[in-house]
Design an enzyme around this catalytic site. Structure first.
Site, short mmCIF file in Angstrom:
data_model
loop_
_atom_site.label_atom_id
_atom_site.label_comp_id
_atom_site.label_asym_id
_atom_site.label_seq_id
_atom_site.Cartn_x
_atom_site.Cartn_y
_atom_site.Cartn_z
N SER A 1 43.05 35.29 30.57
CA SER A 1 42.35 34.76 31.73
C SER A 1 42.30 33.24 31.70
CB SER A 1 40.92 35.30 31.77
OG SER A 1 40.96 36.71 31.74
N ARG B 1 44.40 30.62 34.30
CA ARG B 1 43.62 29.63 35.06
C ARG B 1 44.10 28.22 34.74
NH1 ARG B 1 40.78 33.99 34.92
NH2 ARG B 1 39.08 34.46 36.34
N ARG C 1 47.37 47.58 44.85
CA ARG C 1 46.08 46.94 44.51
C ARG C 1 45.67 46.02 45.67
NH1 ARG C 1 46.29 44.69 38.47
NH2 ARG C 1 44.10 44.27 38.95
N GLN D 1 38.47 37.97 41.31
CA GLN D 1 39.69 37.14 41.35
C GLN D 1 39.90 36.52 42.73
OE1 GLN D 1 42.89 39.59 39.93
NE2 GLN D 1 42.10 39.62 37.84
N SER E 1 31.88 40.94 38.37
CA SER E 1 32.50 40.23 37.22
C SER E 1 32.19 38.74 37.25
CB SER E 1 34.02 40.42 37.22
OG SER E 1 34.37 41.75 37.45
N ASP F 1 36.93 45.02 31.65
CA ASP F 1 38.09 45.24 30.77
C ASP F 1 37.68 45.91 29.46
OD1 ASP F 1 40.00 44.35 32.49
OD2 ASP F 1 40.18 42.34 31.62
N LYS G 1 42.43 48.86 39.11
CA LYS G 1 43.08 47.94 38.16
C LYS G 1 44.51 48.42 37.91
CE LYS G 1 39.33 45.46 37.31
NZ LYS G 1 39.14 44.03 37.26
#
Ligand code: DC
Length: 648
Positions: free
Chosen positions: A22, A26, A121, A169, A196, A312, A339
């Site tokens: 992650s 980023r 997705r 996200q 999240s 996760d 996911k």
């Protein structure tokens, strides 16, 4: 398609894990948009970040990833170029979402596509947000996901509302491009729901490090100042907590002891909370300078947990719960269904494969703990399903992970790492190495003898007593009361311990002389009776032996019984009390033998009566009374025995 059989074994040892996926993705985006060059240290090299790198390169960004520990990104200053073909995001969710947002900064059209699963997705909530900012986006497929085309119209910052119920996200994607837009962007959320949330906080951290001006206000409401851009920087990527959950779980379910390097208790990564859950289930979790150590209990307690902030880690947790005494429930994880796979369905089905009953609702899973058996695990091209069930295979014999290569999405070296911490079911040390364990009370001649044996056999020598003395020294130096175990444990964790060329090191400081002083010697027995202190020191000692090729002469009190119960040769040295006192007295140039004998007796009594790892001879140890022997005779006896065993 490669299937992988998992070898059962207790998880013991220490390992490094890859950089955070992650954070890497980023930082790649902020570095790509920044003015000037950035260095990303400790990045993750895996499929998800390689998809991101490929897309950024297609948008005209130069990335030099030749050095695996430090990638160099030449920032575009926000001037991305239109790609010649489609941008393929593969199966990477962050890449799909972030690159879609980046598309609006490109003068010209950008077409984005992904894997079969990615096409399913949903991305429409992000598309709606970008359109609200003024972007032009056309869905090209028949589902709610890619392929899609982002047109060349530049949006501007303004107030928008994002539906952040399915994924954070979408929010991170809009936030990441907002500093490049003219005008400030203010984001509010449908029904004030932001799932999240730690992931959005992570995005904010990274953006701030690259010079953006952004804040998450109560509400919640995200405010990003426009037209600030990013500045290139030197950015260190933390190891991945989402990966760390697997070795940690391996220790938890095997009653093992695993140290994961480089993880910090203060990390803001969402999956850091997995370690708190393990603690609640009965594991020992020790945060130390330089990493965390997880100690598995004999029995795991079931838990009830809302895992909405760390979805996760919820997969590994569900599988750990299969080994707990009773029913566990993991709630608020409905977004697991969208996911890499429908993860709730996958968990339920594969837990059934290993004989465990799980029931799911739209957004939760309950797991009836029991005795999982092995089975062929369907992985649905989902790395986290593969890794979670592989860990279960350490306890449940006969586990095979189908299409195991899917782990490459976030951790290509996963199976090697798992092998490394479970090298052999019973053997803690390297099967190729030679370990000689020498235990015994003070004054039995251990140190002199084990040094000489090491020299004769050309093996390095480790004095484990020096580790307990070093732990005692840091507590003494911090002025901690010898009875205050919690404070001692805290202080011990604050330092790193090493042993180099026969010198004891604390945080790179040579403390060989300091650890031999009277106050330290006196306090060493009570300090070394504290179980947490022993756990930390035992791990450091095993690490040391592994780092020296798995071969050594190791002296202490519990080497043959606890530290290396599978040592090739175990020797228990002893001597009559008067002889030991005499040896100690002459070592320290003292004439008050009576007092020396008294001190020795007190320490021996603490060492042999403590609950954790008392001083005692291993059942299969060679017991040598050295009272009437010379050092040379003792060394000869041990060397001869070691050589004979080698030839047996
Ligand atoms: O061997 P030594 O005197 O340097 O040991 C210092 C202290 O550490 C002593 O009180 C016993 C303890 N110790 C231990 O508990 N376990 C070991 N493996 C080695 C030493």
């Amino acid at each position: 398609m490669m299937n992988r059989a998992v070898r059962p074994g207790r998880a013991v040892g220490s390992l490094e894990i890859p950089g955070s996926r992650s954070l890497t993705n980023r930082a790649l985006v902020t570095a790509a948009l920044a003015t000037g060059r950035s260095i990303l240290r400790g990045p993750l090299d895996a499929e998800d970040t390689s998809a991101m790198r490929a897309c950024l390169r297609s948008l005209g960004v130069t990335i030099d990833d030749g050095d695996p520990n430090a990638w160099s990104v030449q920032g575009s200053g926000g001037r991305l170029s239109a790609p010649t073909g489609r941008l393929e995001v593969g199966a990477s969710g962050t890449t799909a979402r972030f690159v879609t947002a980046l598309g609006v900064l490109v003068p010209g059209a950008v077409v984005i596509d992904g894997s079969e699963r990615m096409r399913k997705r949903p991305i429409t909530d992000l598309v709606d947000a970008l359109v609200a900012l003024g972007a032009e986006i056309e869905m090209l497929g028949d589902g709610a996901g890619p392929p899609l085309r982002v047109g060349g119209r530049q949006p501007a910052g303004r107030s928008i509302t994002i539906n952040a119920m399915k994924s954070s996200q979408y929010v991170s994607a809009v936030a990441l491009i907002a500093p490049l837009l003219a005008g400030d962007t203010m984001i509010t959320f449908f029904d004030e729901v932001l799932v999240s949330r730690p992931y959005v906080e992570m995005t904010i951290d990274v953006m701030t490090r690259f010079g953006a001006d952004i804040e998450l206000r109560p509400g919640p409401e995200l405010y990003v100042h426009g037209a600030t851009g990013y500045s290139g920087t030197d950015f260190a990527i933390e190891p991945d907590f989402s990966a760390a959950v697997y070795p940690a779980a391996a220790a938890a379910i095997t009653g093992g002891d695993v140290r994961i390097q480089g993880l910090s208790e203060q990390s803001r990564q969402a999956d850091r909370m997995f370690f708190d859950v393990l603690e609640e289930m009965g594991c020992g979790v020790d945060w130390m300078k330089g990493g965390v150590q997880v100690h598995g209990p004999e029995r795991l307690r079931p838990v009830r947990r809302d895992m909405s902030s760390a979805p996760d880690a919820a997969l590994m947790l569900a599988v750990v719960c299969a080994f707990a005494d009773g029913e566990s429930t993991i709630s608020s994880v409905g977004n697991l269904r969208i996911k890499e796979s429908d993860r709730l369905m996958a968990l339920e089905a594969q837990l059934a494969t290993i004989g465990i009953t799980a029931t799911t609702t739209a957004d939760s899973i309950s797991v009836e703990g029991g005795r999982p058996r092995g089975g062929e695990i369907e992985t649905y091209d989902d790395h986290r399903i593969a890794m979670s069930f592989a860990v279960a295979g350490l306890v449940a014999p006969g586990m095979t992970i189908l299409d195991s290569e899917c782990v490459a999405k976030t951790w290509p070296g996963f199976f090697d790492a798992l092998d490394a911490i479970t090298a052999d079911a019973t053997r803690v040390s390297d099967p190729m190495g030679v370990i000689i364990a020498l235990d015994g009370p003070g004054g039995s001649g251990k140190t002199t003898v084990s040094r000489a044996v090491g020299e004769r056999l050309n093996l390095p020598h480790l004095d484990t007593g020096a580790f307990y003395r070093a732990a005692t020294l840091v507590a003494v130096e911090a002025g901690i009361d010898p009875d205050d175990s919690p404070a001692i444990i805290d202080e011990v964790k604050r330092h790193e311990y090493g042993y180099r060329g026969g010198r004891m090191m604390v945080d790179e400081r040579d403390v060989s002389a300091e650890v031999r002083t009277d106050p330290v010697t006196r306090a060493a027995s009570p300090v070394s009776a504290i179980p947490e202190v022993r756990r930390i020191m035992v791990a450091a000692q095993r690490d040391w032996v592994m780092a020296h090729g798995g071969s050594a002469v190791v002296e202490g009190r519990d080497i043959g019984t606890v530290v290396f119960p599978d040592a090739d040769l175990k020797v228990y040295l002893t001597a009559r009390r008067d002889i030991r006192a005499q040896r100690r007295a002459s070592e320290h140039g003292r004439t008050d033998i009576g007092r020396v004998a008294g001190d020795l007796e007190r320490r021996d009594s603490i060492d042999s009566t403590r609950k954790d790892s008392p001083l005692t001879a291993a059942e299969d140890a060679l017991i040598l009374d050295t009272s009437d022997l010379t050092i040379e005779q003792v060394v000869d006896l041990i060397v001869t025995e070691a050589q004979q065993r080698k030839h047996r």
